[in-house]
Design a protein around this motif. Sequence first.
Motif: not given
Length: 346
Positions: A165-166, A203, A206, A239-240, A295
């Motif tokens: 998980p980012y 999420q 990736v 990551g996301d 984000w």
Amino acid sequence: MSAPAPGATAEALNEAAVTRWIETLGLGARAPLSFERIGDGRSNLIFGVTDADGRRWVLRRPPLGRLLPSAHDVAREHRIMAALQPTPVPTPAVLGLCRDSAVSDVPLLLLEFVDGIVLDREEVAQAAAESWRARAGSALVDALVAVHAVDLEAVGLVELASHGPYAERQLRRWRAQWERSATREAPQVEQLAERLHAAIPAQHEVTLVHGDVHLRNAILDPAGGAVMALLDWELCTLGDPLADVGTLLAYWPQAGDSPRVPRGVSTLPGFARREQLLDAYATASGRDVSAVPFWHALALWKVAVILEGVARRALQDPRNPSGEGTVQVVDDLLERARQVADAAGI
């Protein structure tokens, strides 16, 4: 490219040794080579290199003084940018990496010189037509979509970083960086971190994440405004992909923002507004962007932590650029992060 920065290169480069190294790369470089600092030099230091025939290259090295663990890793940048050469992601050609301690006490990265426009100063943006400014935002969105479409297996970057998980990784990393780099007490940093941790979205994929996409990290085509090269891959990871969208928005002030938000060229007429950038990304990528406010807030918080490190380096080593005024910008960014978090119900 960016405008030259003041200051000599003597403390940052052994010019004679670096010249000899560049001459071994088969680029046809002819001595004497001249070296000139370009950009504001708040993270990795960047130098324009020109040979006796006027050919040009760009050299990157870490900042001066003691570095935090894993920070300013130009060797890692070399790996990433070299892997991206055959993809549609716009990057400068990677020409050499030097790890020879006889040349430099830190790694050096030599890149192609890309002759375009970097919107790092208001006068540069003022000189551009409003129609060209309008294309700059969509060009950055197109570049992000290309980054997020990279086949990690095909380019050999599938093991670049954790696939876990980012958001948790980012919060853990930048909390630790704050502890190492803080120059004063700022309880709002931890307060925001707790709020963000409690609101982490699910999420779903990736991808490659650039980590630092903004106008000053892109070279734009003077004619059409397309991104000719994305720069500064220091924070690139897996990551996301929505994290990159949040970062783009965090670095995109617009007319009407609170006066506490640091001003940028994107406040000038013609530049897209943040909601237009978000809509353009959603359309081009086909992704659900409903989690982007999280984000966006996280990116503002992270940039504040990074700039606190700039202030710390300036205090610890006067050879680095002055951190004057940086603490106020950090506080302004934290306030903006709080506002975005409030609006998102975080």
